[in-house]
Design a protein around this motif. Structure first.
Motif, PDB file in Angstrom:
ATOM      1  N   GLN A  15       0.318  -1.176  -0.266  1.00 43.20           N
ATOM      2  CA  GLN A  15      -0.163  -0.215   0.017  1.00 43.20           C
ATOM      3  C   GLN A  15       0.729   1.072   0.076  1.00 43.20           C
ATOM      4  O   GLN A  15       0.806   2.104  -0.818  1.00 43.20           O
ATOM      5  CB  GLN A  15      -0.801  -0.108   1.079  1.00 43.20           C
ATOM      6  N   LEU A  16       2.054   1.741   0.983  1.00 47.12           N
ATOM      7  CA  LEU A  16       2.511   2.567   0.603  1.00 47.12           C
ATOM      8  C   LEU A  16       3.553   2.535   0.092  1.00 47.12           C
ATOM      9  O   LEU A  16       3.614   3.203  -0.707  1.00 47.12           O
ATOM     10  CB  LEU A  16       4.419   2.274   1.731  1.00 47.12           C
ATOM     11  N   ALA A  17       3.522   1.297  -1.026  1.00 45.04           N
ATOM     12  CA  ALA A  17       4.483   1.661  -2.380  1.00 45.04           C
ATOM     13  C   ALA A  17       3.482   2.351  -3.954  1.00 45.04           C
ATOM     14  O   ALA A  17       3.852   3.119  -4.437  1.00 45.04           O
ATOM     15  CB  ALA A  17       4.882   0.086  -3.219  1.00 45.04           C
ATOM     16  N   ALA A  18       2.263   1.684  -3.044  1.00 50.19           N
ATOM     17  CA  ALA A  18       0.846   1.761  -4.373  1.00 50.19           C
ATOM     18  C   ALA A  18       1.001   3.627  -4.309  1.00 50.19           C
ATOM     19  O   ALA A  18       1.224   4.170  -5.244  1.00 50.19           O
ATOM     20  CB  ALA A  18       0.014   1.747  -4.080  1.00 50.19           C
ATOM     21  N   VAL A  19       1.377   4.354  -2.982  1.00 56.13           N
ATOM     22  CA  VAL A  19       0.770   5.650  -2.614  1.00 56.13           C
ATOM     23  C   VAL A  19       2.299   6.479  -3.478  1.00 56.13           C
ATOM     24  O   VAL A  19       1.676   7.634  -3.472  1.00 56.13           O
ATOM     25  CB  VAL A  19       0.595   5.244  -1.213  1.00 56.13           C
ATOM     26  N   ASP A  20       2.984   5.799  -3.236  1.00 56.96           N
ATOM     27  CA  ASP A  20       4.349   6.526  -3.747  1.00 56.96           C
ATOM     28  C   ASP A  20       3.998   6.710  -5.269  1.00 56.96           C
ATOM     29  O   ASP A  20       4.701   7.584  -5.398  1.00 56.96           O
ATOM     30  CB  ASP A  20       5.525   5.718  -3.102  1.00 56.96           C
ATOM     31  N   TRP A  21       4.277   5.827  -6.364  1.00 52.71           N
ATOM     32  CA  TRP A  21       3.844   5.641  -7.049  1.00 52.71           C
ATOM     33  C   TRP A  21       2.585   6.664  -7.669  1.00 52.71           C
ATOM     34  O   TRP A  21       2.579   6.831  -8.817  1.00 52.71           O
ATOM     35  CB  TRP A  21       3.782   4.095  -7.646  1.00 52.71           C
ATOM     36  N   LEU A  22       1.899   6.541  -7.424  1.00 49.56           N
ATOM     37  CA  LEU A  22       0.929   7.784  -7.186  1.00 49.56           C
ATOM     38  C   LEU A  22       1.256   8.683  -7.413  1.00 49.56           C
ATOM     39  O   LEU A  22       1.202   9.748  -8.113  1.00 49.56           O
ATOM     40  CB  LEU A  22      -0.241   7.348  -6.321  1.00 49.56           C
ATOM     41  N   THR A  23       2.279   9.292  -5.358  1.00 55.54           N
ATOM     42  CA  THR A  23       1.902  10.727  -5.363  1.00 55.54           C
ATOM     43  C   THR A  23       3.150  10.715  -6.981  1.00 55.54           C
ATOM     44  O   THR A  23       3.953  11.891  -7.077  1.00 55.54           O
ATOM     45  CB  THR A  23       2.607  11.254  -4.102  1.00 55.54           C
ATOM     46  N   GLY A  24       3.806  10.104  -7.087  1.00 52.28           N
ATOM     47  CA  GLY A  24       5.359  10.899  -8.475  1.00 52.28           C
ATOM     48  C   GLY A  24       5.097  10.837  -9.455  1.00 52.28           C
ATOM     49  O   GLY A  24       5.149  11.452 -10.757  1.00 52.28           O
ATOM     50  N   ARG A  25       3.577  10.195  -9.869  1.00 52.19           N
ATOM     51  CA  ARG A  25       2.847  10.922 -11.073  1.00 52.19           C
ATOM     52  C   ARG A  25       1.349  12.086 -11.518  1.00 52.19           C
ATOM     53  O   ARG A  25       1.255  12.187 -12.245  1.00 52.19           O
ATOM     54  CB  ARG A  25       2.437   9.642 -11.964  1.00 52.19           C
ATOM     55  N   LEU A  26       1.638  12.788 -10.281  1.00 52.92           N
ATOM     56  CA  LEU A  26       0.674  13.770 -10.136  1.00 52.92           C
ATOM     57  C   LEU A  26       1.270  15.345  -9.882  1.00 52.92           C
ATOM     58  O   LEU A  26       1.954  15.418  -8.593  1.00 52.92           O
ATOM     59  CB  LEU A  26      -0.382  13.584  -8.358  1.00 52.92           C
ATOM     60  N   SER A  27       0.401  15.764 -10.318  1.00 55.57           N
ATOM     61  CA  SER A  27       0.377  17.139 -10.331  1.00 55.57           C
ATOM     62  C   SER A  27       0.517  18.068  -8.741  1.00 55.57           C
ATOM     63  O   SER A  27      -0.233  17.459  -8.825  1.00 55.57           O
ATOM     64  CB  SER A  27       0.737  18.000 -11.642  1.00 55.57           C
TER      65      SER A  27
END
Length: 222
Positions: free
Chosen positions: A36-48
């Motif tokens: 879950q932590l990895a998924a949120v990190d992945w997401l925040t790395g792709r959002l403006s």
């Protein structure tokens, strides 16, 4: 795992009642879930910066909403449990939390840039889960991202004991869940992985989890 009619055990609880009772114990058990932590990190790395994100089934607000707020995003959390919403408002004041059912949620005009949906559907029937996933996909702005997780299993209305409470759950196999995202929701699945996690609670049994990263197309056709 079912009981006979003669056996007397804890009553099966609905989602709101169950999570009202679990409260902070859920965060203690699942707050350090690596996938879950990895998924949120992945997401925040792709959002403006300043992206609008929905945390569907937001629980105590930690870790997901807290991580999103820290990354500078505008976060809305929705949870069926009033207790969870109160905890989240106190613990993550930078986000907005509302008590409600995902099947009745109304998104803001223009939708969300991303939706996080980590295990919020398991206490719905499978037909309802498909409908909820379709709705969440429709709330995404063009090119928006859905990061989600479920416990993959081919079950419908299975009674279980979870964190000391009786619940009735339904789910899909991993293959079927991916099919729902692609065929029913029209999303492009960018990544998916299976992992096993043992909740940090006395007597916690290992759970298999399926995490998926998906994207809505940038055009009306997908």
């Amino acid at each position: 795992m079912s009981e006979t009619h003669e056996e007397r055990g804890p009553a099966v609880q609905g989602a709101a009642e169950l999570f009202d009772g679990v409260g902070l114990d859920y965060e203690r058990a699942f707050g350090r879930l690596p996938a879950q932590l990895a998924a949120v990190d992945w997401l925040t790395g792709r959002l403006s910066p300043g992206s609008r994100v929905l945390d569907a089934g937001s629980g105590t607000g930690r870790p997901v909403a807290a991580m999103l707020v820290d990354a500078g995003h505008e976060v809305t959390g929705v949870d069926v449990s009033g207790t969870m919403v109160e905890l989240a408002r106190a613990r993550v004041p930078g986000a907005r939390f509302e008590q409600g059912d995902l099947r009745e949620h109304t998104p803001p005009e223009g939708g969300y840039d991303a939706v996080c949906a980590f295990f919020p559907l398991l206490m719905m029937e499978r037909e309802e889960q498909v409908g909820a996933l379709r709705r969440m996909a429709s709330w995404l702005a063009p090119g928006g991202l859905l990061v989600s997780a479920t416990v993959p299993a081919d079950v419908e209305g299975l009674e279980i004991t979870w964190m000391g409470r009786r619940a009735r759950v339904s789910s899909f196999s991993a293959e079927a869940y991916l099919g729902v995202l692609r065929e029913e929701c029209g999303l492009e699945v960018l990544h998916h992985e299976l992992s096993v996690f043992r909740p940090e609670v006395a007597g916690g049994e290992p759970e298999e989890h399926l995490f998926c990263y998906a994207r809505r197309g940038v055009t009306a056709g997908g």
